[in-house]
Design a protein around this motif. Structure first.
Motif, PDB file in Angstrom:
ATOM      1  N   ILE A  53       5.105   1.215   6.366  1.00 53.99           N
ATOM      2  CA  ILE A  53       4.455   2.330   5.679  1.00 53.99           C
ATOM      3  C   ILE A  53       4.319   3.564   6.589  1.00 53.99           C
ATOM      4  CG2 ILE A  53       1.998   1.755   6.045  1.00 53.99           C
ATOM      5  CD1 ILE A  53       3.331   2.498   2.635  1.00 53.99           C
ATOM      6  N   TYR A 163       6.597  10.628  -0.344  1.00 55.07           N
ATOM      7  CA  TYR A 163       6.388  10.249   1.063  1.00 55.07           C
ATOM      8  C   TYR A 163       6.552   8.753   1.288  1.00 55.07           C
ATOM      9  CZ  TYR A 163       2.044   9.189  -1.301  1.00 55.07           C
ATOM     10  OH  TYR A 163       1.149   8.711  -2.211  1.00 55.07           O
ATOM     11  N   CYS A 164       6.649   7.970   0.219  1.00 57.57           N
ATOM     12  CA  CYS A 164       6.375   6.530   0.333  1.00 57.57           C
ATOM     13  C   CYS A 164       7.630   5.668   0.311  1.00 57.57           C
ATOM     14  CB  CYS A 164       5.436   6.123  -0.797  1.00 57.57           C
ATOM     15  SG  CYS A 164       4.953   4.393  -0.696  1.00 57.57           S
ATOM     16  N   VAL A 166       7.588   2.346  -0.121  1.00 54.30           N
ATOM     17  CA  VAL A 166       7.384   1.090  -0.859  1.00 54.30           C
ATOM     18  C   VAL A 166       8.392   0.857  -2.001  1.00 54.30           C
ATOM     19  CG1 VAL A 166       5.746  -0.142  -2.375  1.00 54.30           C
ATOM     20  CG2 VAL A 166       4.987   0.770  -0.186  1.00 54.30           C
ATOM     21  N   GLN A 201       0.939  -3.157  -5.885  1.00 54.49           N
ATOM     22  CA  GLN A 201       0.962  -1.757  -5.429  1.00 54.49           C
ATOM     23  C   GLN A 201       0.286  -0.876  -6.467  1.00 54.49           C
ATOM     24  OE1 GLN A 201       1.525  -0.874  -2.567  1.00 54.49           O
ATOM     25  NE2 GLN A 201       2.619  -2.636  -1.750  1.00 54.49           N
ATOM     26  N   PRO A 264      -6.289   5.839  -5.164  1.00 54.98           N
ATOM     27  CA  PRO A 264      -6.020   6.911  -4.206  1.00 54.98           C
ATOM     28  C   PRO A 264      -5.818   8.291  -4.809  1.00 54.98           C
ATOM     29  CG  PRO A 264      -4.817   4.959  -3.598  1.00 54.98           C
ATOM     30  CD  PRO A 264      -5.390   4.677  -4.958  1.00 54.98           C
ATOM     31  N   GLN A 266      -5.082  10.931  -2.623  1.00 58.88           N
ATOM     32  CA  GLN A 266      -4.043  11.398  -1.672  1.00 58.88           C
ATOM     33  C   GLN A 266      -4.236  12.837  -1.198  1.00 58.88           C
ATOM     34  OE1 GLN A 266      -2.614   8.932  -0.559  1.00 58.88           O
ATOM     35  NE2 GLN A 266      -1.876   7.534  -2.098  1.00 58.88           N
ATOM     36  N   ARG A 278       2.677  12.944  -7.344  1.00 57.56           N
ATOM     37  CA  ARG A 278       1.587  12.035  -7.736  1.00 57.56           C
ATOM     38  C   ARG A 278       1.355  12.043  -9.251  1.00 57.56           C
ATOM     39  NH1 ARG A 278       0.020   7.686  -5.275  1.00 57.56           N
ATOM     40  NH2 ARG A 278      -2.121   7.890  -5.982  1.00 57.56           N
ATOM     41  N   ASP A 304      -7.397   6.609  -0.953  1.00 54.60           N
ATOM     42  CA  ASP A 304      -6.539   6.839   0.216  1.00 54.60           C
ATOM     43  C   ASP A 304      -6.238   8.330   0.237  1.00 54.60           C
ATOM     44  OD1 ASP A 304      -6.378   4.084   0.338  1.00 54.60           O
ATOM     45  OD2 ASP A 304      -4.270   3.965  -0.223  1.00 54.60           O
ATOM     46  N   ILE A 305      -6.144   8.891   1.452  1.00 53.94           N
ATOM     47  CA  ILE A 305      -5.841  10.321   1.607  1.00 53.94           C
ATOM     48  C   ILE A 305      -4.762  10.464   2.678  1.00 53.94           C
ATOM     49  CG2 ILE A 305      -6.782  12.575   2.337  1.00 53.94           C
ATOM     50  CD1 ILE A 305      -8.245  11.699  -0.125  1.00 53.94           C
ATOM     51  N   ILE A 306      -3.845  11.390   2.446  1.00 52.19           N
ATOM     52  CA  ILE A 306      -2.859  11.731   3.485  1.00 52.19           C
ATOM     53  C   ILE A 306      -3.099  13.172   3.917  1.00 52.19           C
ATOM     54  CG2 ILE A 306      -0.406  12.065   3.998  1.00 52.19           C
ATOM     55  CD1 ILE A 306       0.251   9.933   1.922  1.00 52.19           C
ATOM     56  N   PHE A 335      -5.050   8.864   6.322  1.00 46.02           N
ATOM     57  CA  PHE A 335      -3.854   8.727   7.157  1.00 46.02           C
ATOM     58  C   PHE A 335      -3.264  10.086   7.476  1.00 46.02           C
ATOM     59  CE2 PHE A 335      -3.934   5.261   3.971  1.00 46.02           C
ATOM     60  CZ  PHE A 335      -4.153   4.187   4.817  1.00 46.02           C
ATOM     61  N   ALA A 336      -2.634  10.185   8.669  1.00 45.01           N
ATOM     62  CA  ALA A 336      -1.822  11.362   8.987  1.00 45.01           C
ATOM     63  C   ALA A 336      -0.426  11.098   8.440  1.00 45.01           C
ATOM     64  CB  ALA A 336      -1.763  11.552  10.496  1.00 45.01           C
ATOM     65  N   TYR A 337       0.168  12.099   7.821  1.00 43.99           N
ATOM     66  CA  TYR A 337       1.500  11.937   7.233  1.00 43.99           C
ATOM     67  C   TYR A 337       2.509  11.483   8.295  1.00 43.99           C
ATOM     68  CZ  TYR A 337       6.127  13.127   5.554  1.00 43.99           C
ATOM     69  OH  TYR A 337       7.459  13.077   5.234  1.00 43.99           O
ATOM     70  N   SER A 338       3.321  10.495   7.924  1.00 41.00           N
ATOM     71  CA  SER A 338       4.346   9.961   8.828  1.00 41.00           C
ATOM     72  C   SER A 338       5.665   9.946   8.057  1.00 41.00           C
ATOM     73  CB  SER A 338       3.905   8.541   9.227  1.00 41.00           C
ATOM     74  OG  SER A 338       4.924   7.814   9.812  1.00 41.00           O
ATOM     75  N   ARG A 340       9.107   9.042   6.538  1.00 43.30           N
ATOM     76  CA  ARG A 340       9.797   7.752   6.428  1.00 43.30           C
ATOM     77  C   ARG A 340      11.237   7.953   6.014  1.00 43.30           C
ATOM     78  NH1 ARG A 340       8.221   6.036   9.554  1.00 43.30           N
ATOM     79  NH2 ARG A 340       8.536   3.823   9.252  1.00 43.30           N
TER      80      ARG A 340
HETATM   81  N1  SAM Z   1       0.228   1.915  -4.240  1.00 42.55           N
HETATM   82  C1  SAM Z   1      -0.907   2.372  -3.655  1.00 42.55           C
HETATM   83  C2  SAM Z   1      -1.209   3.775  -4.161  1.00 42.55           C
HETATM   84  O1  SAM Z   1      -0.357   4.498  -4.526  1.00 42.55           O
HETATM   85  O2  SAM Z   1      -2.314   4.111  -4.153  1.00 42.55           O
HETATM   86  C3  SAM Z   1      -0.930   2.337  -2.141  1.00 42.55           C
HETATM   87  C4  SAM Z   1       0.273   1.919  -1.387  1.00 42.55           C
HETATM   88  S1  SAM Z   1       0.442   2.317   0.295  1.00 42.55           S
HETATM   89  C5  SAM Z   1       0.754   0.718   0.930  1.00 42.55           C
HETATM   90  C6  SAM Z   1      -1.137   2.624   0.964  1.00 42.55           C
HETATM   91  C7  SAM Z   1      -1.362   4.031   1.398  1.00 42.55           C
HETATM   92  O3  SAM Z   1      -0.550   4.359   2.501  1.00 42.55           O
HETATM   93  C8  SAM Z   1      -1.031   5.105   0.381  1.00 42.55           C
HETATM   94  O4  SAM Z   1      -2.020   5.217  -0.602  1.00 42.55           O
HETATM   95  C9  SAM Z   1      -0.922   6.322   1.237  1.00 42.55           C
HETATM   96  O5  SAM Z   1      -2.169   6.972   1.378  1.00 42.55           O
HETATM   97  C10 SAM Z   1      -0.484   5.768   2.589  1.00 42.55           C
HETATM   98  N2  SAM Z   1       0.909   6.157   2.878  1.00 42.55           N
HETATM   99  C11 SAM Z   1       2.021   5.806   2.223  1.00 42.55           C
HETATM  100  N3  SAM Z   1       3.097   6.396   2.771  1.00 42.55           N
HETATM  101  C12 SAM Z   1       2.653   7.152   3.810  1.00 42.55           C
HETATM  102  C13 SAM Z   1       3.285   8.000   4.758  1.00 42.55           C
HETATM  103  N4  SAM Z   1       4.582   8.215   4.739  1.00 42.55           N
HETATM  104  N5  SAM Z   1       2.499   8.610   5.687  1.00 42.55           N
HETATM  105  C14 SAM Z   1       1.163   8.401   5.708  1.00 42.55           C
HETATM  106  N6  SAM Z   1       0.523   7.608   4.839  1.00 42.55           N
HETATM  107  C15 SAM Z   1       1.249   6.994   3.892  1.00 42.55           C
END
Ligand code: SAM
Ligand code: SF4
Length: 438
Positions: A53, A163-164, A166, A201, A264, A266, A278, A304-306, A335-338, A340
């Motif tokens: 992640i 950003y994700c 998953v 998820q 979240p 975000q 989103r 959750d917040i980025i 979280f700080a944006y990372s 991917r």
């Molecule tokens: N499916 C869930 C949702 O959308 O709320 C969460 C899945 S993810 C495993 C958990 C959290 O990781 C996300 O809600 C997001 O805040 C954070 N996340 C995901 N990708 C990220 C990234 N590239 N950089 C930083 N944080 C990230």
């Protein structure tokens, strides 16, 4: 290489889904005749169940695998499973010649065969299907906690936030048949479990991929609530878009559903939410919060917040800050944006300097600490229903959680473990409440 594997060790990185997958894999290995050990040095088979992640999660595993390869191949079978297996696939086997197998998130059911193949052929094996086949032996899952359990109800994600990683590492959403979920939950209750957390998820997308089942997430909750002896049901994570009125009514009306929703946000700025894909505006998010609080007045909210998403300006960050101040979440993972690899956002310049990301992260953490402390302060002197889980780390006090996920420690007899108790809270320290049996 060891021909006759006797012991295994699994190291888990990342989210609850991964923890559960590790428990499912451990169950398969025990069925195969292996014994779990909790010291890596004593294991014939070592599995790293990984997370992709954020960059840091991947770097930890790469570092560990590098160290294990020093001095050549040892007499131990080593495998990588989880999201990194899907994100890196063959590149892992090429980089680490001492690695024996890589199994993707959709192939944990193949674990036993893959191990046999590794031993027989002495070749590196890669197994990473795109689609998950619903044929796991959930009932064999090895669970260390005897009071509460995680149960998987949906795998994968179709939302594709930019950003994700998953959706690429776990594939499309695939719901698990409701009868299989009910059967597993019943069996857990028969074995003494009091609390079940439904995992996915996006748990609240449940059933949308299988319209012929006629069983959406709230329908599933009604079925699970009917299980006698199941005291508490939790679920995570929820996507704001899929939080329906029917779900809010289920939380209000079904006694076993805990009044805690982790959904979240975000970010608090519309242009950023749009760039994140989103699929809601901050106004729509506020509306869901207001409706939830109206329908379920004692609900607690988590998020959750980025911070530092590409192009996030100071003013846009302030909107996130103000949104958090307005909503006052009970729990926030920040979280700080990372960036991917393979995600759309990776194509954009990661233009918020790390020092600015850190500063924004710290401001939100400080804000959340203030909010949580104020909430805990208000709880002093009141009694709460606590499910007693185990002894706290000190081995003396008991530990449990309220329905709204607050941790409470208190003095009491061991016989309280696995029961619901009323605990009066008298103080708190570092977000843990201290109380006495009421
Ligand atoms: N499916 C869930 C949702 O959308 O709320 C969460 C899945 S993810 C495993 C958990 C959290 O990781 C996300 O809600 C997001 O805040 C954070 N996340 C995901 N990708 C990220 C990234 N590239 N950089 C930083 N944080 C990230
Ligand atoms: Fe990732 Fe978005 Fe899916 Fe959550 S909803 S898993 S953040 S893509």
């Amino acid at each position: 290489m060891t021909q006759n594997l006797k012991t295994f060790f699994i190291r888990t990185y990342g989210c609850q889904m991964n923890e559960l997958d590790s428990e499912i894999m451990a169950g398969q290995l025990i069925k195969k005749g292996l014994t779990p050990v909790y010291d890596e040095e004593k294991a014939d088979l070592i599995i790293f169940n990984t997370c992709s992640i954020r960059d840091l999660a991947e770097r930890k595993v790469m570092g560990k695998l590098g160290i294990m390869g020093r001095g050549g191949k040892k007499n131990v079978v080593i495998g990588v499973t989880g999201c990194m297996a899907m994100a890196k696939k063959n590149a892992l086997l090429e980089k680490f010649p001492h690695l024996d197998f890589v199994i993707g998130t959709n192939n944990i059911t193949d674990l036993s065969h893959v191990i046999d193949e590794v031993i027989e052929t002495k070749q590196q094996i890669l197994k990473t299907d795109n689609q998950f086949e619903e044929n796991l032996d959930y009932l064999a899952t090895q669970r260390l906690n005897k009071v509460k359990a995680h149960v998987s109800i949906i795998r994968g994600c179709n939302k594709f936030c930019t950003y994700c990683i998953v959706p690429y590492t776990r594939g499309n959403e695939i719901s698990r048949p409701p009868d299989s979920i009910v059967e597993e939950c019943r069996s857990l209750v028969d074995r003494g479990y009091k609390e079940i957390t439904l995992l996915g998820q996006n748990v609240n997308s449940y059933g949308k991929d299988q319209p012929e089942w006629n069983c959406l997430f709230h329908d599933l909750l009604y079925r699970l609530n009917a299980i006698q002896g199941l005291e508490r049901i939790r679920f995570m994570t929820s996507h704001p878009v899929d939080i329906t009125i029917e779900l809010m009514h289920a939380i209000r009306d079904l006694p076993s559903i805990c009044e805690f929703v982790h959904f979240p946000m975000q970010a608090g700025s519309n242009p950023i939410l749009k760039k994140m894909h989103r699929i809601y505006t901050i106004e729509e998010y506020f509306e869901k919060v207001a409706m939830l609080r109206e329908i379920v007045p004692n609900v607690s909210l988590g998020t959750d917040i980025i911070v530092g998403f590409p192009t996030e300006t100071d003013a846009q960050f302030e909107e996130t800050y103000e949104a958090m101040k307005k909503i006052r979440f009970s729990l926030a993972f920040i979280f700080a944006y990372s960036p991917r690899k393979g995600t759309p956002a990776k194509r954009w310049k990661d233009d918020v300097p790390e020092s600015v990301k850190e500063e924004r992260l710290q401001r939100l953490l400080d804000l959340q600490t203030q909010i949580t402390n104020a909430e805990l302060q208000q709880m002093l002197g009141q009694s709460f229903e606590v499910l007693v889980e185990k002894f706290n780390k000190d081995g003396r006090l008991l530990k449990g959680r309220t329905r709204c996920w607050k941790k409470i420690i208190f003095e009491g007899p061991e016989s309280c473990i696995g029961t619901l108790q009323q605990i009066r809270v008298h103080s708190f320290s570092h977000q843990t409440m201290l109380g006495t049996l009421a």
